[in-house]
Design an enzyme around this catalytic site. Structure first.
Site, short mmCIF file in Angstrom:
data_model
loop_
_atom_site.label_atom_id
_atom_site.label_comp_id
_atom_site.label_asym_id
_atom_site.label_seq_id
_atom_site.Cartn_x
_atom_site.Cartn_y
_atom_site.Cartn_z
N HIS A 1 1.17 -0.94 0.26
CA HIS A 1 -0.40 -0.07 0.08
C HIS A 1 1.20 1.57 -0.38
O HIS A 1 2.03 1.53 0.56
CB HIS A 1 -0.52 0.12 1.34
CG HIS A 1 -2.20 1.14 1.13
ND1 HIS A 1 -2.49 2.26 0.94
CD2 HIS A 1 -3.77 0.62 0.41
CE1 HIS A 1 -3.24 2.41 1.37
NE2 HIS A 1 -3.81 1.80 0.45
N ASP B 1 -8.06 -4.86 -0.03
CA ASP B 1 -8.47 -6.05 -1.03
C ASP B 1 -8.21 -7.76 -1.08
O ASP B 1 -8.93 -8.46 -2.18
CB ASP B 1 -7.67 -5.58 -2.95
CG ASP B 1 -8.33 -4.63 -2.97
OD1 ASP B 1 -7.75 -3.00 -3.53
OD2 ASP B 1 -9.61 -4.23 -3.55
C1 SDX Z 1 -6.22 -0.21 -3.19
O1 SDX Z 1 -4.29 4.14 -2.56
C2 SDX Z 1 -5.21 3.79 -1.57
O2 SDX Z 1 -6.08 4.05 -0.35
C3 SDX Z 1 -5.81 2.65 -2.73
C4 SDX Z 1 -7.12 1.75 -2.31
C5 SDX Z 1 -7.94 3.12 -1.48
O3 SDX Z 1 -8.93 2.40 -0.38
O4 SDX Z 1 -8.60 4.11 -2.31
O5 SDX Z 1 -6.37 1.50 -0.32
C6 SDX Z 1 -7.40 0.63 -2.35
O6 SDX Z 1 -6.12 0.40 -4.18
C7 SDX Z 1 -5.26 -0.97 -1.67
C8 SDX Z 1 -4.07 -1.62 -3.06
C9 SDX Z 1 -4.41 -2.80 -3.45
N1 SDX Z 1 -3.63 -3.50 -5.50
C10 SDX Z 1 -2.79 -4.43 -5.42
O7 SDX Z 1 -2.85 -4.93 -4.01
C11 SDX Z 1 -2.20 -3.96 -6.33
C12 SDX Z 1 -0.57 -4.72 -5.67
N2 SDX Z 1 0.32 -3.98 -4.71
C13 SDX Z 1 1.05 -2.84 -5.71
O8 SDX Z 1 1.31 -3.19 -7.14
C14 SDX Z 1 1.53 -1.80 -4.82
O9 SDX Z 1 2.11 -2.28 -3.72
C15 SDX Z 1 0.19 -0.55 -4.75
C16 SDX Z 1 0.38 0.15 -5.96
C17 SDX Z 1 -0.47 -0.52 -3.86
C18 SDX Z 1 1.34 0.40 -4.61
O10 SDX Z 1 2.28 0.79 -4.96
P1 SDX Z 1 3.48 1.72 -4.54
O11 SDX Z 1 2.85 1.91 -3.75
O12 SDX Z 1 4.11 3.07 -6.19
O13 SDX Z 1 4.83 0.65 -4.23
P2 SDX Z 1 5.88 0.70 -5.48
O14 SDX Z 1 4.78 -0.35 -6.50
O15 SDX Z 1 7.05 1.47 -5.87
O16 SDX Z 1 6.77 -0.69 -4.50
C19 SDX Z 1 8.07 -0.23 -4.00
C20 SDX Z 1 8.71 -1.49 -3.14
C21 SDX Z 1 8.75 -2.82 -4.98
O17 SDX Z 1 10.23 -3.01 -5.06
P3 SDX Z 1 11.53 -2.25 -4.89
O18 SDX Z 1 11.44 -1.59 -6.75
O19 SDX Z 1 11.61 -1.08 -4.24
O20 SDX Z 1 12.04 -3.32 -5.32
O21 SDX Z 1 7.65 -2.91 -3.60
C22 SDX Z 1 7.09 -4.04 -4.65
C23 SDX Z 1 7.40 -3.08 -5.53
O22 SDX Z 1 7.82 -3.90 -6.79
N3 SDX Z 1 6.53 -4.42 -4.57
C24 SDX Z 1 5.44 -5.77 -4.66
C25 SDX Z 1 4.68 -5.24 -4.42
N4 SDX Z 1 3.93 -4.17 -4.08
C26 SDX Z 1 5.17 -3.76 -3.81
N5 SDX Z 1 6.47 -6.31 -4.66
C27 SDX Z 1 5.57 -8.01 -4.77
N6 SDX Z 1 4.10 -7.73 -4.87
C28 SDX Z 1 3.48 -6.77 -4.83
N7 SDX Z 1 2.31 -6.69 -4.26
#
Ligand code: SDX
Length: 391
Positions: free
Chosen positions: A271, A328
């Protein structure tokens, strides 16, 4: 460019507005709507009462809540011509795409609600949107099944109507299990607002150009559809089913999620704001256990979800990046137990988030916020002469 432009992709460190609606603290896992904790609201309140709170700023009196529900009932009929638009879609169309289109089409049939210029118009626009959005959201499911469309029943409650609109057969009324209604009510409350998430920021951005409420909500539906946002609840179930089909090998998917060369992400984890736990996920996980036990549903997917969570809690990759289950991760398991089809999960999220979108649009317009227009850092070509085509 005069002044300094701060580049902040994804607005990770930018505040877009001031707001009195929702407070969240990502370190402490705190989420409050108008100062009330979601733990208390999920336990003691109901979705329409929380919707009123989020939209108008205060909890309603008993009489005012009854009035609000009756005012919504005035607008629960959807123009019959909307069915012609719905008929134009193939049954295989994703419900979120249909919902976004139908929501935008509401403008054509309700022009007075487009910009809600005064308090009365704003109030009617709120009630119209709460009423009609629920109906058209369920029409996307009825269309995908080739079923006849249902009408809102003004003699039963808002959440009861959701189940009625979705599953009532022409043969007679649909008697929803009170356990199901209670679980849905809680889930809608937990999704109701979440400050400046992607879809809410989209609603505020579109509304800042003075596009109408329906057009702004329609844009929010499209933003929520993405698998990185609300679409994650569908992606979580598809991922868990895939793990189940491949013999429950969670470690293989954990490895895929950690592999930088593999685009696969563990859906439902991570998140932008919550860096220790998502308070909603805690409540939903507990509700999932209760609902499945009460309904006597033994879903192996729940066991796989818990196994994934336990594995991630001790895995260096996830712990170092502060990746925990989000809202989710468990919600789809409850929706499935309630008989909601997987491709309707994000529509469920949209129904819950609707009061938040409305409230944030209303606040943005009442605060007379300026039109949203960020700048950029230009990295393209410097000035160059236009060459003759012979060269
Ligand atoms: C919602 O914003 C809100 O409030 C949203 C929400 C709401 O109520 O409206 O809470 C609802 O959208 C919840 C999130 C649902 N999405 C998912 O579950 C999809 C999987 N999660 C990710 O794609 C991610 O964690 C996000 C999109 C939720 C957050 O992305 P960020 O903050 O941009 O973080 P990032 O993509 O920069 O990740 C940081 C690191 C990265 O690795 P490095 O480049 O540092 O090596 O963490 C890794 C990412 O690759 N990473 C994950 C991961 N999520 C982040 N690696 C594997 N699996 C994951 N799920």
């Amino acid at each position: 460019i005069s002044g300094v432009i701060t580049l902040d992709p994804g607005y990770k460190n930018s505040g877009a507005c001031k707001s009195e609606i929702t407070f969240l603290d990502g370190e402490l896992g705190i989420l409050r709507y108008r100062g009330y904790s979601i733990e208390e609201l999920a336990e003691k309140s109901h979705f329409l009462e929380v919707s009123y709170l989020i939209i108008f700023g205060e909890l309603p009196s008993a009489e005012r809540l009854v009035q609000f529900e009756n005012d919504i009932r005035k607008f629960t009929l959807v123009s019959e011509e909307m069915k012609i638009i719905l008929d134009g879609f193939p049954r295989t169309a994703h419900p979120m795409g249909v919902l976004s289109a139908l929501t935008s089409a509401l403008t054509a049939f309700n022009p007075k609600s487009v910009n809600a210029e005064n308090e009365k118009e704003m109030y009617d626009a709120v009630c119209k949107t709460m009423a009609k959005f629920l109906v058209i959201a369920t029409w996307t499911y009825r269309k995908s099944m080739g079923y006849p469309l249902n009408y809102y029943d003004n003699t039963i409650g808002y959440v009861e109507n959701f189940m009625d609109l979705m599953f009532k057969l022409p043969t007679g009324p649909y008697a929803a299990n009170p356990v199901v209604i209670d679980a849905l009510d809680k889930l809608f409350i937990l999704h109701a607002d979440h400050e400046q998430n992607c879809s809410t920021s989209t609603v505020r951005m579109v509304g800042s150009s003075h596009a109408g409420l329906f057009a702004s909500i329609s844009a929010g539906v499209s933003a929520l559809w993405g698998p990185l946002h609300g679409g994650a609840n569908q992606a979580v179930l598809e991922m868990l089913e895939e793990i189940h089909k491949s013999g429950g090998d969670a470690d293989k998917y954990m490895a895929k999620a950690k592999d930088k060369n593999d685009p696969f992400r563990l859906m439902g984890f991570g998140h932008r704001v919550y860096k220790n736990f998502d308070p909603r996920a805690r409540i939903i996980k507990k509700a999932a256990d209760e609902v499945l036990n009460t309904l006597g549903v033994d879903d192996p997917i729940l066991a796989i979800a818990k196994k994934l969570e336990e594995a991630a809690l001790v895995d260096e990759y996830f712990v170092s990046r502060k990746l925990y289950p989000n809202v989710d991760f468990y919600s789809g398991i409850i929706y499935r137990a309630l008989g909601i089809p997987t491709d309707m999960f994000t529509v469920m999220f949209a129904i819950g988030r609707l009061p938040g979108w409305i409230a944030q649009w209303k606040e943005m317009r009442e605060n007379k916020e300026p039109i949203g227009r960020p700048r950029q850092i230009y990295t393209g070509h410097p000035l160059r002469e236009y060459p003759k085509i012979v060269s």
